[in-house]
Scaffold this active site. Structure first.
Site, mmCIF file in Angstrom:
data_model
loop_
_atom_site.group_PDB
_atom_site.id
_atom_site.type_symbol
_atom_site.label_atom_id
_atom_site.label_comp_id
_atom_site.label_asym_id
_atom_site.label_seq_id
_atom_site.Cartn_x
_atom_site.Cartn_y
_atom_site.Cartn_z
ATOM 1 C CD GLU A 295 -2.593 -1.629 0.073
ATOM 2 O OE1 GLU A 295 -2.853 -0.776 -0.780
ATOM 3 O OE2 GLU A 295 -2.891 -2.834 -0.072
ATOM 4 C CG HIS A 298 -0.810 0.968 -4.482
ATOM 5 N ND1 HIS A 298 -0.747 0.704 -5.832
ATOM 6 C CD2 HIS A 298 -1.508 -0.073 -3.936
ATOM 7 C CE1 HIS A 298 -1.364 -0.444 -6.086
ATOM 8 N NE2 HIS A 298 -1.823 -0.940 -4.962
HETATM 9 N N1 B3K Z 1 -6.264 -1.177 -4.457
HETATM 10 C C1 B3K Z 1 -6.843 -1.929 -3.390
HETATM 11 C C2 B3K Z 1 -7.837 -2.933 -3.846
HETATM 12 C C3 B3K Z 1 -9.182 -2.369 -4.038
HETATM 13 C C4 B3K Z 1 -10.185 -3.473 -4.307
HETATM 14 C C5 B3K Z 1 -11.499 -2.899 -4.685
HETATM 15 N N2 B3K Z 1 -12.486 -3.931 -4.948
HETATM 16 C C6 B3K Z 1 -5.816 -2.605 -2.556
HETATM 17 C C7 B3K Z 1 -4.562 -2.921 -3.242
HETATM 18 O O1 B3K Z 1 -4.487 -3.632 -4.211
HETATM 19 O O2 B3K Z 1 -3.556 -2.407 -2.833
HETATM 20 ZN ZN ZN Z 2 -2.570 -2.840 -4.771
#
Ligand code: B3K
Ligand code: ZN
Length: 858
Positions: A295, A298
């Site tokens: 995370e 990201h």
């Molecule tokens: N981006 C979010 C996942 C969201 C899922 C939505 N159904 C977590 C991740 O992949 O880091």
């Molecule tokens: Zn992700």
């Protein structure tokens, strides 16, 4: 059945948004049952149209104003349309929503008495009218007002104002970085914080805060430590620095999946954040480290550079998984990490690619994007990046990565643009490579050898074929790297690793100077996500298992040997002598002083029943379960002394450490116990009981509990009640208690699982609990799920139908377990199909479940 057929969204229909929204001001009057949301948007035309269609869901609209005047609008269940709009204008809307009635856990909802949000992919529209698509980037300010009982008021960015107004208080947050609305987040409630700070490579101090349930702050220490390591690693390896002065993580108990990368305010499922020795297993620690990193990573691959549309999901997910896998490998050891990642890929992505839900890493159409957060997008998406690195070499790869960050920072972009950076940075043509994003299915690669001892020439013929997948009847050959080394029959190295590139359907490569009969170590480190078959004899696998310098292939050859023996027995052609030989070879590998414990633990665990089912056509779960048990029994017999010695010697003394080495020791000790249970005796029961009784950490407690459950009888019942009594106030541990029983393959398991659905601690509204019982049964108990009487399928279908009414996203995740029906024995497949038909016929079914059930039946 649904009356209208929902229309798919297609990549080819992409058009830029009619309007852009430069700034967003949100004003929340937070009340659990009735929250008011005022939105003030500065909107500008992005084309010719004077009509704006906004997305919304479940909003009750109170007013709509354009430039300060009430404006006429047309409202449907999902849209708000405004016409006759000027070039630029200020749009104000006011809506009311009901967080406490929100059971789908998308948008703004309550968890444990706190407000929290989840907006990816399309949850923001459940908060306010908006252009809910990732290519509309806006700067946000957010004012939150709530009763002072909701002590912390958190949102993205920096806190710029706060104050008290009698029994209520407020906070104002400003996020300086333009972002798509799916990254919006907000939390309000009573929380404890664990705080620290991090100094970035350019010397800026970043405050770090992890918010958890009151009293739980010490359980956030490992997550916070992981965060700091991830921040440092991203600077050192990817050259990426954090950009705000504050980074926050909040843990919540009710969450549809793992965690979410909202800008500056990550929200986590508490199961992926809270850990201490007593309540978390080593696997929990591992996952916390990797998801916290994921995370955080990201922030650059997802938040600063985001996706133009949801078809580009792998642009952020595949790349970010690649990043977290590399991070974990650096933290915990490359070989072991690679083996675990490949195990996960095979367990989750290979079945997807082989079934009716197969889709490319970049799909071209969907009904519900929620259904596409799949192992293909994530794990195969990461494999594609890994191949890119192997094909371009380190220098080319980093040049392309850096160009990507430079060129696309602040944009919502596409996979084409990403790949173009690597083509531009290296001058290579990557058009054919792009096929990996567009073609579904797992290629099968075969290697045939021709060795001429006289000339020392080894001729290798490499071929690839990919079976058709739904909607893609013909496949093209994709360029793929095959990392290859050579041993001789005594296990000595003949040739170091080289990368062979298979860039057509077939290629022949001649290696010179091969002095002795070669033993091929092909696809080292699993250099491409394919199924490999060679014409090498099983003898060569024994050489690799004993001596390959590539640890991945050492493990892989053991898996291949084990799997061949189990499948032969399942097909009625047992090879008892081979089973004994295999057990003895494993024994020698266990004695190898140079190999680490975590690796040995992986060597000891046989391919899973689910993986084996992928290799048997048609799959017969009962036969596989039986044959695998026989081999386990044989290993337990031949290795008995060694296993007992290991189990005694590895007993830990002293303080608990979560590090990889200590975890490896526990993994091997628990693997030894697990194998010993394959030959039950009073002594083994006593050993398991003692193991469980002496456990001072959750890894050993669960290892002991699983062993006792496998042995059954009174010792098992006693341990299960003791475990429940001890942990009944710890929801994350009680999840494990449910899951352990759901995975029990004994005959009576389904009855017990059904009984557990009426247990006072079973809460079907909580996704963690539901997955722990129903999900674990369907995914990890193949022997019982595939009971020939169909009761396992019926049980799952009942729960899919019931859950769909409350939380369609979670219900849809369970459909996959029925999706592979064509691969099973005909009587089983027929019963699985019947349940899918039953599900598809339900009145008012969600789009989520409808899409997966109908695709599975098609
Ligand atoms: N981006 C979010 C996942 C969201 C899922 C939505 N159904 C977590 C991740 O992949 O880091
Ligand atoms: Zn992700």
């Amino acid at each position: 059945m649904r009356t209208e057929t929902p229309q798919p969204v297609r990549l080819s229909d992409y058009t830029p948004p009619s309007h852009l929204i430069d700034t967003v001001h949100l004003d929340f009057d937070l009340q659990p049952g009735a929250t008011r949301v005022k939105a003030t948007l500065s909107v500008r035309r992005n084309g010719e149209s004077d009509t704006l269609v906004l997305d919304g869901e479940g909003l009750s609209t109170h007013r709509v104003r354009v430039d300060g005047q009430d404006h006429p609008f047309e409202e449907t269940a999902e849209t708000l349309t405004l016409t006759g709009l000027p070039e630029t204008f200020t749009l104000e809307t006011e809506v009311q929503i009901d967080p406490s009635g929100n059971t789908v856990l998308m948008g703004l909802y309550m968890s444990g008495g706190r407000f929290c949000t989840q907006c990816e992919a399309e949850g923001f529209r459940r908060i306010t009218w908006f252009l809910d698509r990732p290519d509309v980037l806006s700067r946000y300010t957010v004012r939150m007002e709530a009763d002072t009982a909701f002590h912390h008021l958190l949102a993205n960015g920096n806190l710029i104002d706060s104050g008290t107004l009698g029994a209520r208080h407020f906070a104002v947050w400003e996020d300086p970085f333009p972002k798509p609305c799916y990254l919006f987040a907000m939390v309000a409630g009573e929380l404890d914080a664990l705080e620290d700070s991090f100094t970035t490579m350019s010397g800026r101090a970043v405050a770090l805060k992890v918010f958890v349930d009151p009293g739980m702050a010490s359980r956030a220490e490992y997550a916070l430590d992981s965060l700091k390591r991830a921040m440092k690693w991203d600077e050192e390896v990817f050259g990426r620095e954090y950009d705000l002065d504050l980074f926050m993580i909040v843990a919540v108990r009710d969450f549809n999946f793992g965690a979410m990368e909202n800008k500056g305010l990550n929200i986590f499922n508490s199961s992926l954040l809270l850990a201490d020795a007593a309540t978390a297993t080593d696997m929990d620690y591992e996952r916390i480290e990797s998801v916290v990193a994921h995370e955080y990573f990201h922030n650059w691959t997802g938040d600063r550079i985001t996706c133009r549309d949801w078809f580009q999901l792998c642009l952020k997910e595949g790349l970010t998984v690649f990043r977290d896998q590399e991070f974990s490998a650096d933290m915990r050891g490359h070989a072991v990490q690679r083996i675990k990642d490949v195990k996960a890929l095979r367990a989750r992505q290979f079945p997807e690619d082989a079934g009716p839900l197969a889709h490319p890493v970049r799909p071209s159409s969907y009904l519900k994007i929620d259904n596409f957060y799949t192992a293909t997008i994530y794990e195969k998406g990461s494999e594609v990046i890994r191949m890119l690195k192997a094909l371009l070499g380190d220098e080319g790869f980093w040049a392309g990565m850096n160009l990507y960050f430079e060129r696309h920072d602040g944009e919502a972009t596409t996979v084409e643009a990403f790949i173009q950076c690597f083509a531009d940075a290296t001058g290579k043509d990557l058009d054919a490579f792009f096929g990996w994003y567009e073609q579904a299915g797992t290629p099968k690669v075969t290697i045939n050898r021709r060795y001429d001892a006289a000339t020392g020439q080894l001729e290798l013929t490499l071929k690839q074929v990919t079976a058709p997948t739904p909607g893609q009847p013909t496949k093209t050959a994709l360029p793929l790297p095959v990392a290859l080394g050579l041993l001789d029959e005594d296990g000595r190295v003949q040739a170091e690793t080289q990368i062979l590139v298979l860039d057509g359907a077939e290629t022949t490569i001649t290696l010179e100077g091969v002095k002795k009969t070669p033993v091929l170590s092909a696809l080292r480190g699993f250099s491409a996500p394919v199924k490999l078959e060679t014409d090498a004899p099983a003898d060569h696998d024994y050489v690799l298992l004993a001596a390959d310098t590539d640890q991945f292939n050492r493990w892989e050859s053991g898996q291949r040997l084990g799997s061949r023996l189990i499948l032969a027995r399942a097909a009625g052609e047992p090879d008892p002598a081979g089973e004994t030989r295999f057990a003895e070879a494993l024994g020698r590998a266990l004695d190898d002083q140079a190999a680490n414990d975590a690796f040995k633990a992986l060597l000891l665990s046989l391919p899973s029943e689910q993986d084996l089912a992928m290799e048997m056509q048609p799959a017969d779960p009962a036969a596989i379960h039986g044959a695998r048990d026989v081999l386990r029994g044989r290993l337990a017999e031949v290795l008995a002394d060694r296993l007992i010695r290991l189990h005694d010697a590895l007993a830990h003394a002293g303080a608990f450490s979560a590090d990889a080495e200590a975890a490896g020791r526990r993994a091997l000790r628990n693997a030894a116990l697990d194998l010993l249970t394959a030959r039950p005796s009073e002594a083994v029961i006593e050993r398991a009981r003692a193991h469980y009784g002496a456990a001072d950490n959750m890894t050993d407690a669960i290892g002991g509990l699983n062993a006792l459950i496998a042995l059954g009888g009174e010792a098992s019942d006693t341990a299960l009640s003791a475990f429940h009594a001890r942990w009944k106030h710890e929801p994350l541990v009680i999840d494990k208690w449910f899951a352990a029983q759901a995975r029990d393959p004994s005959e009576l398991a389904l009855g017990r699982v059904m009984g557990l659905t009426t247990h006072p601690d079973f809460d079907a509204k909580n996704p963690n609990r539901l997955r722990a019982l129903v999900g674990a049964f369907a995914s990890f108990n193949p022997a019982r799920f595939h009971d020939p009487d169909g009761s396992g399928y019926r049980f799952l279908a009942d729960w899919i139908i019931a859950t769909d009414k409350v939380n369609p996203m979670t219900a849809a995740r369970f459909v996959e377990a029925l999706g592979g029906w064509r691969r099973y024995r005909e009587d089983l497949g027929g019963k699985m199909r019947e349940q899918l038909q039953r599900i598809a016929a339900v009145e008012g079914l969600s789009k989520n479940v409808f899409e997966l059930a109908t695709k599975a039946l098609a």
